[in-house]
Design a protein around this motif. Structure first.
Motif, PDB file in Angstrom:
ATOM      1  N   LEU A  49     -14.958  44.310   6.620  1.00 36.45           N
ATOM      2  CA  LEU A  49     -15.332  44.516   5.052  1.00 36.45           C
ATOM      3  C   LEU A  49     -16.769  45.043   5.228  1.00 36.45           C
ATOM      4  CD1 LEU A  49     -14.227  41.380   3.574  1.00 36.45           C
ATOM      5  CD2 LEU A  49     -12.771  43.478   3.993  1.00 36.45           C
ATOM      6  N   VAL A  50     -17.142  45.644   4.128  1.00 38.85           N
ATOM      7  CA  VAL A  50     -18.322  46.264   4.034  1.00 38.85           C
ATOM      8  C   VAL A  50     -18.887  46.142   2.394  1.00 38.85           C
ATOM      9  CG1 VAL A  50     -17.531  48.655   3.390  1.00 38.85           C
ATOM     10  CG2 VAL A  50     -19.972  48.240   4.050  1.00 38.85           C
ATOM     11  N   ASP A  51     -20.019  45.675   2.019  1.00 37.93           N
ATOM     12  CA  ASP A  51     -20.522  45.451   0.738  1.00 37.93           C
ATOM     13  C   ASP A  51     -21.377  46.728   0.560  1.00 37.93           C
ATOM     14  OD1 ASP A  51     -21.035  44.927  -1.665  1.00 37.93           O
ATOM     15  OD2 ASP A  51     -21.941  42.830  -1.123  1.00 37.93           O
ATOM     16  N   LEU A  52     -21.127  47.642  -0.540  1.00 40.95           N
ATOM     17  CA  LEU A  52     -21.654  48.969  -0.634  1.00 40.95           C
ATOM     18  C   LEU A  52     -22.687  48.639  -1.967  1.00 40.95           C
ATOM     19  CD1 LEU A  52     -18.675  51.137  -0.453  1.00 40.95           C
ATOM     20  CD2 LEU A  52     -20.327  51.111   1.090  1.00 40.95           C
ATOM     21  N   GLY A  53     -22.552  47.776  -2.512  1.00 44.08           N
ATOM     22  CA  GLY A  53     -23.322  47.227  -3.440  1.00 44.08           C
ATOM     23  C   GLY A  53     -25.031  47.102  -3.137  1.00 44.08           C
ATOM     24  N   PRO A  54     -25.398  46.434  -2.361  1.00 42.94           N
ATOM     25  CA  PRO A  54     -26.819  46.535  -1.893  1.00 42.94           C
ATOM     26  C   PRO A  54     -27.308  47.947  -1.336  1.00 42.94           C
ATOM     27  CG  PRO A  54     -25.411  44.684  -0.720  1.00 42.94           C
ATOM     28  CD  PRO A  54     -24.590  45.815  -1.340  1.00 42.94           C
ATOM     29  N   THR A  55     -28.729  48.125  -1.406  1.00 46.46           N
ATOM     30  CA  THR A  55     -29.200  49.435  -0.970  1.00 46.46           C
ATOM     31  C   THR A  55     -28.774  49.432   0.683  1.00 46.46           C
ATOM     32  OG1 THR A  55     -31.012  49.232  -2.327  1.00 46.46           O
ATOM     33  CG2 THR A  55     -31.276  51.006  -0.433  1.00 46.46           C
ATOM     34  N   ASP A  56     -28.818  48.527   1.375  1.00 42.26           N
ATOM     35  CA  ASP A  56     -28.702  48.544   2.460  1.00 42.26           C
ATOM     36  C   ASP A  56     -27.042  47.746   2.824  1.00 42.26           C
ATOM     37  OD1 ASP A  56     -31.067  49.796   3.668  1.00 42.26           O
ATOM     38  OD2 ASP A  56     -31.958  47.829   3.619  1.00 42.26           O
ATOM     39  N   PRO A  57     -26.091  48.447   3.104  1.00 45.15           N
ATOM     40  CA  PRO A  57     -24.766  47.880   3.101  1.00 45.15           C
ATOM     41  C   PRO A  57     -24.636  46.744   4.067  1.00 45.15           C
ATOM     42  CG  PRO A  57     -24.768  50.080   4.299  1.00 45.15           C
ATOM     43  CD  PRO A  57     -25.988  49.918   3.751  1.00 45.15           C
ATOM     44  N   LEU A  76     -19.612  42.437  19.200  1.00 46.99           N
ATOM     45  CA  LEU A  76     -19.897  43.295  17.946  1.00 46.99           C
ATOM     46  C   LEU A  76     -21.184  43.511  17.712  1.00 46.99           C
ATOM     47  CD1 LEU A  76     -16.946  41.025  16.075  1.00 46.99           C
ATOM     48  CD2 LEU A  76     -16.869  43.503  16.917  1.00 46.99           C
ATOM     49  N   TYR A  77     -21.972  42.663  17.614  1.00 46.05           N
ATOM     50  CA  TYR A  77     -23.439  43.076  17.839  1.00 46.05           C
ATOM     51  C   TYR A  77     -23.903  44.423  18.531  1.00 46.05           C
ATOM     52  CZ  TYR A  77     -25.569  39.339  15.181  1.00 46.05           C
ATOM     53  OH  TYR A  77     -26.053  38.326  14.157  1.00 46.05           O
ATOM     54  N   ALA A  78     -23.355  44.565  19.504  1.00 49.08           N
ATOM     55  CA  ALA A  78     -23.481  45.792  20.517  1.00 49.08           C
ATOM     56  C   ALA A  78     -23.230  47.129  19.729  1.00 49.08           C
ATOM     57  CB  ALA A  78     -22.912  45.718  21.878  1.00 49.08           C
ATOM     58  N   LEU A  79     -22.175  46.777  19.141  1.00 42.44           N
ATOM     59  CA  LEU A  79     -21.678  47.858  18.154  1.00 42.44           C
ATOM     60  C   LEU A  79     -22.245  48.313  16.984  1.00 42.44           C
ATOM     61  CD1 LEU A  79     -18.986  49.803  17.234  1.00 42.44           C
ATOM     62  CD2 LEU A  79     -18.007  47.750  16.025  1.00 42.44           C
ATOM     63  N   THR A  80     -22.855  47.305  16.320  1.00 41.91           N
ATOM     64  CA  THR A  80     -23.609  47.621  15.063  1.00 41.91           C
ATOM     65  C   THR A  80     -25.022  48.063  15.378  1.00 41.91           C
ATOM     66  OG1 THR A  80     -23.959  45.111  14.933  1.00 41.91           O
ATOM     67  CG2 THR A  80     -22.335  46.080  13.447  1.00 41.91           C
ATOM     68  N   ASP A  81     -25.525  47.324  16.706  1.00 43.39           N
ATOM     69  CA  ASP A  81     -26.811  47.894  17.357  1.00 43.39           C
ATOM     70  C   ASP A  81     -26.780  49.323  17.662  1.00 43.39           C
ATOM     71  OD1 ASP A  81     -27.600  45.282  16.945  1.00 43.39           O
ATOM     72  OD2 ASP A  81     -27.675  45.002  19.222  1.00 43.39           O
ATOM     73  N   ALA A  82     -25.691  49.760  18.034  1.00 42.61           N
ATOM     74  CA  ALA A  82     -25.822  51.090  18.361  1.00 42.61           C
ATOM     75  C   ALA A  82     -25.764  51.986  17.485  1.00 42.61           C
ATOM     76  CB  ALA A  82     -24.430  51.575  19.490  1.00 42.61           C
ATOM     77  N   ALA A  83     -25.202  51.497  16.229  1.00 44.12           N
ATOM     78  CA  ALA A  83     -25.175  52.245  14.885  1.00 44.12           C
ATOM     79  C   ALA A  83     -26.521  52.371  14.149  1.00 44.12           C
ATOM     80  CB  ALA A  83     -23.886  51.846  14.288  1.00 44.12           C
ATOM     81  N   GLY A  84     -27.222  51.378  14.807  1.00 45.16           N
ATOM     82  CA  GLY A  84     -28.544  51.445  14.111  1.00 45.16           C
ATOM     83  C   GLY A  84     -28.705  50.497  13.071  1.00 45.16           C
ATOM     84  N   PHE A  85     -27.840  49.446  12.686  1.00 44.44           N
ATOM     85  CA  PHE A  85     -27.802  48.380  11.710  1.00 44.44           C
ATOM     86  C   PHE A  85     -28.727  47.592  12.246  1.00 44.44           C
ATOM     87  CE2 PHE A  85     -23.924  50.627  10.600  1.00 44.44           C
ATOM     88  CZ  PHE A  85     -24.083  50.311   9.282  1.00 44.44           C
ATOM     89  N   ASN A  86     -29.557  47.098  11.206  1.00 42.70           N
ATOM     90  CA  ASN A  86     -30.278  45.709  11.595  1.00 42.70           C
ATOM     91  C   ASN A  86     -29.604  44.508  11.435  1.00 42.70           C
ATOM     92  OD1 ASN A  86     -31.868  43.334  10.525  1.00 42.70           O
ATOM     93  ND2 ASN A  86     -33.488  45.018  10.768  1.00 42.70           N
ATOM     94  N   ARG A  87     -29.691  43.630  12.206  1.00 44.00           N
ATOM     95  CA  ARG A  87     -28.876  42.504  12.540  1.00 44.00           C
ATOM     96  C   ARG A  87     -28.651  41.607  10.957  1.00 44.00           C
ATOM     97  NH1 ARG A  87     -28.313  39.943  18.476  1.00 44.00           N
ATOM     98  NH2 ARG A  87     -27.890  42.024  19.596  1.00 44.00           N
ATOM     99  N   SER A  88     -29.724  41.678  10.265  1.00 44.15           N
ATOM    100  CA  SER A  88     -29.588  40.965   8.823  1.00 44.15           C
ATOM    101  C   SER A  88     -28.304  41.801   7.948  1.00 44.15           C
ATOM    102  CB  SER A  88     -31.066  41.001   8.190  1.00 44.15           C
ATOM    103  OG  SER A  88     -31.113  42.511   7.861  1.00 44.15           O
ATOM    104  N   GLN A  89     -27.859  42.902   8.306  1.00 47.30           N
ATOM    105  CA  GLN A  89     -26.888  43.441   7.811  1.00 47.30           C
ATOM    106  C   GLN A  89     -25.623  43.270   8.097  1.00 47.30           C
ATOM    107  OE1 GLN A  89     -29.300  47.790   8.034  1.00 47.30           O
ATOM    108  NE2 GLN A  89     -27.714  47.985   6.751  1.00 47.30           N
ATOM    109  N   VAL A  90     -25.621  42.446   8.978  1.00 47.06           N
ATOM    110  CA  VAL A  90     -24.211  42.128   9.828  1.00 47.06           C
ATOM    111  C   VAL A  90     -23.963  40.554   9.618  1.00 47.06           C
ATOM    112  CG1 VAL A  90     -22.926  41.968  11.988  1.00 47.06           C
ATOM    113  CG2 VAL A  90     -24.710  43.861  11.439  1.00 47.06           C
ATOM    114  N   ALA A  91     -22.730  40.233   9.241  1.00 43.89           N
ATOM    115  CA  ALA A  91     -22.154  38.853   9.267  1.00 43.89           C
ATOM    116  C   ALA A  91     -20.895  38.756   9.864  1.00 43.89           C
ATOM    117  CB  ALA A  91     -22.187  38.310   7.635  1.00 43.89           C
ATOM    118  N   PHE A  92     -20.732  37.477  10.253  1.00 42.09           N
ATOM    119  CA  PHE A  92     -19.270  37.096  11.023  1.00 42.09           C
ATOM    120  C   PHE A  92     -18.769  35.952  10.537  1.00 42.09           C
ATOM    121  CE2 PHE A  92     -22.533  38.763  13.786  1.00 42.09           C
ATOM    122  CZ  PHE A  92     -21.981  39.856  14.746  1.00 42.09           C
ATOM    123  N   VAL A  93     -17.404  36.042   9.973  1.00 38.29           N
ATOM    124  CA  VAL A  93     -16.686  35.156   9.498  1.00 38.29           C
ATOM    125  C   VAL A  93     -15.394  34.699   9.913  1.00 38.29           C
ATOM    126  CG1 VAL A  93     -15.530  34.324   7.337  1.00 38.29           C
ATOM    127  CG2 VAL A  93     -17.453  35.601   7.034  1.00 38.29           C
TER     128      VAL A  93
END
Length: 371
Positions: A274-282, A304-321
């Motif tokens: 899922l992605v939340d598009l509401g905040p400035t940083d998704p 999965l962190y490796a996937l988002t790290d490669a895309a340039g996402f800060n880890r504060s922008q990632v959650a796991f459920v």
């Protein structure tokens, strides 16, 4: 006068509730406490049926001034349970603790079963949910019998209650004695267990629909999309949804690309992204659905962190459920030790609540912005 009221009056005048077998008790416990009932296992397993049967057998029912101790349960035998006269039932209840009293046959349980009967079946199960009352005039160290069935709960086991009458009385009991939140949990669980042969229809945040294959995982996935996303995200969208067998049901490559995330089928990808598009940083939320196995573990979290790290996402922008059907579900009990620190557990039967496995590094943004 209701059927249960008539049965309660009969119990008080005859001295004992109508006789019922342990097998009948076990069947009715499953109906009285359906999936979603708090601590259901302690209220419905065979040890619980043995306990309720024995309470009915000896007349340990509210208003009859008779009480049960764990010894009545673990010393019960098939031979004794087959003795159905009032005098035999009363003698077992009142004379069992006398050294001269001999119980025919082999005991149902070993003497060391007293603890699970007392602590799990009674205190955490039937007493906690309001089906059994305990005497409050005895010291906690007293060995005297102290437990009795609530009278209207005991009345549900009369064998004369059947079909529609039984269903109506059970529903009335549930409305009186299960809390509003417990009843809501039961309703969600019951709704979640119904899936037709044609599959499970899921409505996405943008109004589109998709049909998932029948099965418990699909039911949980539906709850994630329709309840979790709405409760915890501001402007949710589904980037990825797959079923068992790696069948991709929904894949929004254009939306993923617009936020800089490249999604390629991989064994470490979870069931939903899922992605939340509401905040400035998704915010990217990886969600694994667990009916039996396969939670977000430390290894998968790292991949999965490796996937988002490669895309340039800060880890504060990632959650796991990791999403489960219920806290009582076997899948949760089995996989809880493997859940990754810093991740979350969510239950479709309690959609407004969430569990955080906080190791000091958990996604504080997810907690502060979306709770």
């Amino acid at each position: 006068m209701s059927a249960c009221a008539s049965i309660r009056r009969h119990s008080l005048t005859s001295g004992l509730p109508p006789y019922v077998t342990r097998e009948q008790v076990e069947e009715r416990l499953q109906l009285i406490f359906p999936e979603g009932t708090p601590n259901r296992i302690y209220c419905t397993r065979q040890l619980s049926a043995s306990t309720v049967f024995t309470m009915i057998y000896i007349g340990a029912v509210q208003g009859l001034d008779r009480y049960l101790g764990p010894i009545h349960v673990y010393r019960m035998t098939d031979d004794q349970a087959a003795k159905v006269s009032d005098s035999e039932r009363v003698a077992y209840g009142e004379d069992l603790r006398k050294k001269s009293y001999v119980v025919p046959g082999n005991p149902w349980y070993a003497d060391n079963t007293r603890e699970p009967i007392r602590d799990e079946t009674l205190r955490e199960g039937l007493v906690n949910i309001g089906a059994v009352i305990a005497r409050d005039d005895l010291p906690t160290t007293s060995s005297k019998p102290r437990y009795a069935l609530l009278s209207d709960f005991a009345a549900l086991f009369d064998p004369k209650l059947t079909d529609e009458t039984l269903s109506a009385e059970i529903s009335a009991y549930q409305a009186r004695h299960l809390s509003r939140s417990a009843l809501a949990r039961v309703s969600l669980m019951q709704a979640g267990t119904v899936a037709g042969k044609s599959g499970v229809m899921v409505t996405f945040p943008n109004g589109e629909t998709r049909r998932l294959a029948p099965g418990p995982s699909s039911i949980i996935s539906k709850s994630v999309v329709e309840y979790f996303a709405q409760n915890f995200l501001q402007t949710p969208a589904v980037l990825w949804l797959s079923e068992s067998g790696n069948k991709v049901v929904q894949r929004d490559d254009s939306l993923a690309a617009s936020i800089g995330l490249q999604i390629a089928a991989d064994k470490d990808l979870p069931d939903l992204i899922l992605v939340d598009l509401g905040p400035t940083d998704p915010l990217i939320v990886f969600i694994e659905v667990v009916a039996t196995d396969g939670p977000i573990s430390e290894r998968r979290q790292t991949a999965l962190y490796a996937l988002t790290d490669a895309a340039g996402f800060n880890r504060s922008q990632v959650a796991f459920v990791t999403a489960f059907q219920d806290r009582e579900a076997p899948g949760f009990r089995k996989t809880m030790p493997a859940l990754a620190w810093g991740s979350f557990a969510w239950f479709s039967s309690e959609p407004h609540n969430i569990v955080q496995l906080n190791d000091g590094r958990a996604n504080k943004r997810f907690l502060t912005e979306f709770f």
